[in-house]
Design a protein around this motif. Structure first.
Motif, PDB file in Angstrom:
ATOM      1  N   ALA A 238       0.833  -1.210   0.000  1.00  0.00           N
ATOM      2  CA  ALA A 238       0.000   0.000   0.000  1.00  0.00           C
ATOM      3  C   ALA A 238       0.868   1.260   0.000  1.00  0.00           C
TER       4      ALA A 238
ATOM      5  N   GLU B 127       9.953   3.326   7.141  1.00  0.00           N
ATOM      6  CA  GLU B 127       9.701   1.877   7.214  1.00  0.00           C
ATOM      7  C   GLU B 127      10.457   1.314   8.417  1.00  0.00           C
TER       8      GLU B 127
ATOM      9  N   TYR C  13       4.816 -14.777   1.442  1.00  0.00           N
ATOM     10  CA  TYR C  13       3.992 -15.932   1.111  1.00  0.00           C
ATOM     11  C   TYR C  13       3.447 -15.702  -0.287  1.00  0.00           C
TER      12      TYR C  13
ATOM     13  N   ASP D   2      -2.444 -14.717  -4.605  1.00  0.00           N
ATOM     14  CA  ASP D   2      -3.165 -14.678  -5.879  1.00  0.00           C
ATOM     15  C   ASP D   2      -3.449 -13.214  -6.153  1.00  0.00           C
TER      16      ASP D   2
ATOM     17  N   SER E 157      10.426   4.651  12.427  1.00  0.00           N
ATOM     18  CA  SER E 157       8.979   4.604  12.624  1.00  0.00           C
ATOM     19  C   SER E 157       8.516   5.916  13.262  1.00  0.00           C
TER      20      SER E 157
ATOM     21  N   ASP F  98      -4.019  -2.700   4.714  1.00  0.00           N
ATOM     22  CA  ASP F  98      -4.432  -3.499   5.876  1.00  0.00           C
ATOM     23  C   ASP F  98      -4.640  -2.636   7.117  1.00  0.00           C
TER      24      ASP F  98
ATOM     25  N   GLY G  94      -8.450 -13.375   0.392  1.00  0.00           N
ATOM     26  CA  GLY G  94      -7.455 -13.530  -0.673  1.00  0.00           C
ATOM     27  C   GLY G  94      -7.272 -12.304  -1.543  1.00  0.00           C
TER      28      GLY G  94
ATOM     29  N   ALA H 257      -3.795  -7.659  -0.802  1.00  0.00           N
ATOM     30  CA  ALA H 257      -2.771  -6.931  -1.552  1.00  0.00           C
ATOM     31  C   ALA H 257      -3.427  -6.118  -2.670  1.00  0.00           C
TER      32      ALA H 257
END
Ligand SMILES: Cc1cc2nc3c(=O)[nH]c(=O)nc-3n(C[C@H](O)[C@H](O)[C@H](O)COP(=O)(O)OP(=O)(O)OC[C@H]3O[C@@H](n4cnc5c(N)ncnc54)[C@H](O)[C@@H]3O)c2cc1C
Length: 386
Positions: free
Chosen positions: A11, A30, A40, A43, A124, A283, A293, A296
């Motif tokens: 994002a 970051e 991971y 899809d 941060s 998120d 799913g 992203a």
């Protein structure tokens, strides 16, 4: 416009890409010490695919996408219990789907960023203050950063959300599962797996493996667990939870690293995503969970939508329009995440058997059309046609 983005994930990087393209001055902080390349298999279709196409990175993404022929559901003895040819899934999505490692997608977006975007790793935010027409953020390096807008793209456990909107437990809704994933290298196992994604399922647990483009394997574990508190030692927890699930799972467990990715499966549900000059995306704002799913994809769709609105209107109106456009899609994906949870990792053996049979139907004549309807709903995109 001067924008501070917290989080160089999918994002945050996508927002940086589009804002910089529109002439904004963009800095990203970051927490990780450097680019994260692991993760991971995801899809990738729908909104994210559409945004990637507009960014001109689809060609590179295709080069790093995994070649998977088939998704196979297996029992602990390794016997095939059902499955789906990827060609069928691709056909119903008009070919607009890729299997990507999360880290790979991030790497490609980062590589395509304008060099004018500054990314400060190992940094941060510790405090946020509203100031006239802007926001001030205290950074962990002791400096104070003043911006016209602060965008929290720091994931499901967002610090920006906690600082600006209150504690996580107000917004995090657990779906009753924990998940873990890690990358392994085992040439023998890779040969056995071939170009198949294999998911071994028993009630309340699923252990899976996906082949990646470069010969590694991505292990992906999900088990029912109502607690939101995470175990102190995820590796030991994984070893005990998945210990009697057959030879393939034993091989995956043997490779489990000291610090696998491990988290509870949850959604973030909030009544609003902005306060003053602080806005959340991805998120941090609206995690849909791995059960939907599409996190992203929604992260990229949201980043694009937010950037387009910010570049076209005054900030207050832009934040309202961003939320108005995104929310119906988010609510639909979250609903689908909650519904599909009980089919992805069922509590009952009969549900596993039924799911395995239903998946097989997609490969039969007429099955593709049936599946097409389900997938078209799933893959609805927040990005308006060009
Ligand atoms: C096992 C699994 C499978 C999934 N499968 C799919 C799938 O098939 N398809 C799909 O579309 N989605 C999938 N998802 C969801 C998807 O990965 C997420 O929705 C997506 O990564 C969200 O992107 P993001 O940028 O909002 O957050 P993240 O990817 O979490 O990135 C957040 C970034 O912020 C950084 N950060 C965190 N805290 C701070 C801080 N305090 N200060 C500074 N930086 C910070 C992090 O290091 C990270 O770089 C899956 C998720 C999981 C766990």
């Amino acid at each position: 416009m001067k924008v501070l983005i917290c989080g160089a994930g999918i994002a945050g990087l996508t927002l940086a890409w589009w804002l910089r393209r529109g002439g904004a001055e963009v800095t990203v902080v970051e927490r990780a010490a450097g680019p994260r390349s692991d993760g991971y298999m995801i899809d990738f279709f729908g909104s994210g695919y559409d945004v990637a196409e507009r960014m001109g990175i689809l060609g590179t993404l295709r080069e790093i996408a995994a070649d998977i022929d088939e998704l196979v559901y297996a029992d602990p003895r390794g016997r095939r219990a059902g499955g789906l040819r990827y060609a069928s899934a691709r056909a119903v999505l008009g070919g607009r789907v890729l299997s990507l490692m999360r880290g790979g997608l991030e790497t490609v977006i980062r590589a395509s960023l304008d060099p004018g975007v500054e990314i400060r790793y190992g940094t941060s935010i510790t405090e946020i203050r509203d100031v006239p027409d802007g926001v001030e953020a205290e950074l962990t390096d002791g400096t104070v950063f003043r911006a016209d807008l602060l965008a929290g793209a720091d994931g499901i456990h967002s610090v920006v959300r906690r600082l600006a909107f209150g504690p996580e437990d107000r917004y995090l809704s657990a779906l009753g599962y924990h998940t873990a994933s890690y990358l392994i290298r085992d040439a023998g196992l890779a040969e056995q797996v071939g170009r198949r994604a294999i998911l071994v399922g028993v009630p309340d647990r699923q252990a899976g493996v996906y082949p990646t483009r470069d010969g590694a394997l991505a292990a992906f574990l999900v088990h029912a667990c109502p607690a939101t508190a995470l175990p102190a030692d995820p590796r030991t927890e994984i070893a005990s939870r998945y210990r009697d699930m057959g030879e393939l799972t034993d091989r995956l467990l043997a490779h489990c690293p000291e610090d696998p990715y491990y988290d509870c499966v949850a959604q973030i549900r909030m009544p609003g995503w902005s306060r003053g000059r602080t806005v959340l995306l991805g998120d941090a704002a609206h995690a849909v969970s791995l059960m939907a799913g599409q996190g992203a994809s929604m992260a990229m769709g949201g980043a694009y939508t937010l950037a387009v609105e910010l570049l076209g209107a005054d900030t207050g109106a832009a934040l309202e329009r961003y939320e108005r456009r995104m929310r119906p899609f988010v609510l639909a994906k979250q609903e689908s995440g909650r519904t599909s949870a009980e089919w992805m990792v069922p509590h009952q053996a009969w549900r596993i058997a039924l799911r395995n049979r239903l998946f097989g139907l997609a490969d039969l004549p007429g099955g593709t059309a049936l599946m097409g309807r389900a997938f078209r709903n799933l893959s609805s995109s927040v990005i308006p046609a060009a």
